[in-house]
Every structure is written in structure tokens, then in C-alpha cells.
Design an enzyme around this catalytic site. Sequence first.
Site, PDB file in Angstrom:
ATOM      1  N   SER A 119      -3.717   1.302  -1.243  1.00  0.00           N
ATOM      2  CA  SER A 119      -4.366   0.182  -0.563  1.00  0.00           C
ATOM      3  C   SER A 119      -4.057  -1.128  -1.275  1.00  0.00           C
ATOM      4  CB  SER A 119      -5.883   0.413  -0.517  1.00  0.00           C
ATOM      5  OG  SER A 119      -6.531  -0.595   0.219  1.00  0.00           O
ATOM      6  N   ASP A 120      -4.050  -2.219  -0.519  1.00  0.00           N
ATOM      7  CA  ASP A 120      -3.797  -3.540  -1.099  1.00  0.00           C
ATOM      8  C   ASP A 120      -4.590  -4.589  -0.331  1.00  0.00           C
ATOM      9  OD1 ASP A 120      -2.193  -5.232  -2.995  1.00  0.00           O
ATOM     10  OD2 ASP A 120      -1.578  -6.143  -1.100  1.00  0.00           O
ATOM     11  N   THR A 121      -5.261  -5.471  -1.061  1.00  0.00           N
ATOM     12  CA  THR A 121      -6.099  -6.504  -0.455  1.00  0.00           C
ATOM     13  C   THR A 121      -5.594  -7.884  -0.841  1.00  0.00           C
ATOM     14  OG1 THR A 121      -8.058  -5.072  -0.535  1.00  0.00           O
ATOM     15  CG2 THR A 121      -8.452  -7.432  -0.283  1.00  0.00           C
TER      16      THR A 121
ATOM     17  N   GLY B 298      -4.581  -3.680   3.559  1.00  0.00           N
ATOM     18  CA  GLY B 298      -3.711  -2.670   4.142  1.00  0.00           C
ATOM     19  C   GLY B 298      -3.936  -1.352   3.441  1.00  0.00           C
TER      20      GLY B 298
ATOM     21  N   SER C 264       0.836  -1.206   0.000  1.00  0.00           N
ATOM     22  CA  SER C 264       0.000   0.000   0.000  1.00  0.00           C
ATOM     23  C   SER C 264       0.867   1.251   0.000  1.00  0.00           C
ATOM     24  CB  SER C 264      -0.913   0.008   1.233  1.00  0.00           C
ATOM     25  OG  SER C 264      -1.773  -1.097   1.238  1.00  0.00           O
TER      26      SER C 264
END
EC number: 3.6.1.9
Length: 199
Positions: free
Chosen positions: A75-77, A112, A52
Amino acid sequence: MTSRRKLILASQSPRRRELLAMTGIPFETASVEIDETFDPALTVEKNVMAISKQKAEAVMWTLPQDAGEAIVLGSDTTVVLDGAALGKPGDADHAFEMLSALQGRSHEVLTGFCILHDGKAITDYARTIVEIGAMTPGEITRYIEVMKPFDKAGSYGIQDPLLACFVTGIDGCYYNVVGLPVSKVYAALKPLFPLDANR
């Protein structure tokens, strides 16, 4: 002063745009391709926050000097099953393999996020437990053929119509599973974009 502050979402994901819009804070979007490979030396939690931050930094570096007081959100999933992170599927066979592993049990979804502002980074993450009921091979194949979840971690979108029949439980933030923990992100952004007390 907040008049010159500009929020930039470091993503072109339509889902994240819709989620960030829920905060009521005006924003623009921009994105730069980065290497999203996880560092095996880091935990999953630290990886989603690190990626992120890399996304936010990549966009921040492209902004012109006169961009004003820019605030960039990255953002990161990822989906986690038995301690292993499941990223985006490479093809239909990979998606089938992922969904076959996820069906009939629970897994974790971690997102995140990083907010860059004035040379400082605010990083955090959210965790949601999702339980997916049993799916037949035919149901999995139909979902993949119709919804084409190739841009989604874990090969599924919890908001997808064809998956609604199989989501049997959620423990935590629903929006986190879609791609952004809205309440946590808003709490972090709120001090940077204070509303008039009379509003």
C-alpha cells in the site's frame, strides 16, 4: 483450500497494521526498502498503485519456496494539493511548508493498494477529500514539535490529537487517510479468505 494461505502486509507501519487487523484476517508483516519516487509520466492514481505493487513484489521475492500460498498486500498513501503530490517531509522546515499550504483549504488523500496472489495482481485505490481549517504559524510549529509527523505523507496524521481541532471536513473513507482503505481492501481479500457460512 485456504488453510495454507498466509496474508503478509508489506509494511512496518503501525497504523497500517492496526487498520488491517480490523478485517479480522490473521496476517504477518514484512517490508523491503524500495525507491518510492513518483514517475512523472504517470498520474498520481497510477503512481500510488504502481508503488504499492512494487512494495508487494519486493516482499514476495524474499519469501522461501515453502512459504505456502502467500498473499502479499502492499500500500502507498500520498497527499495531493492542486494536482501536486506531497510526500513525507524531509525535515521540520519542510513539514512547516507543507502544513502552511494545506491549512485553510481542502486537499485529496490517495491510497493505492496491491494484492499479489498466485502470480496475479489486484490493484485499486481510494480517494478522500480532507478540509483543514486555518492554523496559525505557532499552531503548526507546536504540532510538528509534539507529533513529529516526519513519516507521514503531507506532514500530518489525521488521527493525531493536536490535529483534531483543525479537521473541518472529510468526504470519503476516514481510514484511507490514516493509511489503508479498509472496506476496499477487505472486499478484495474476502474471496481469498472466505468465512464459514455459519459464522
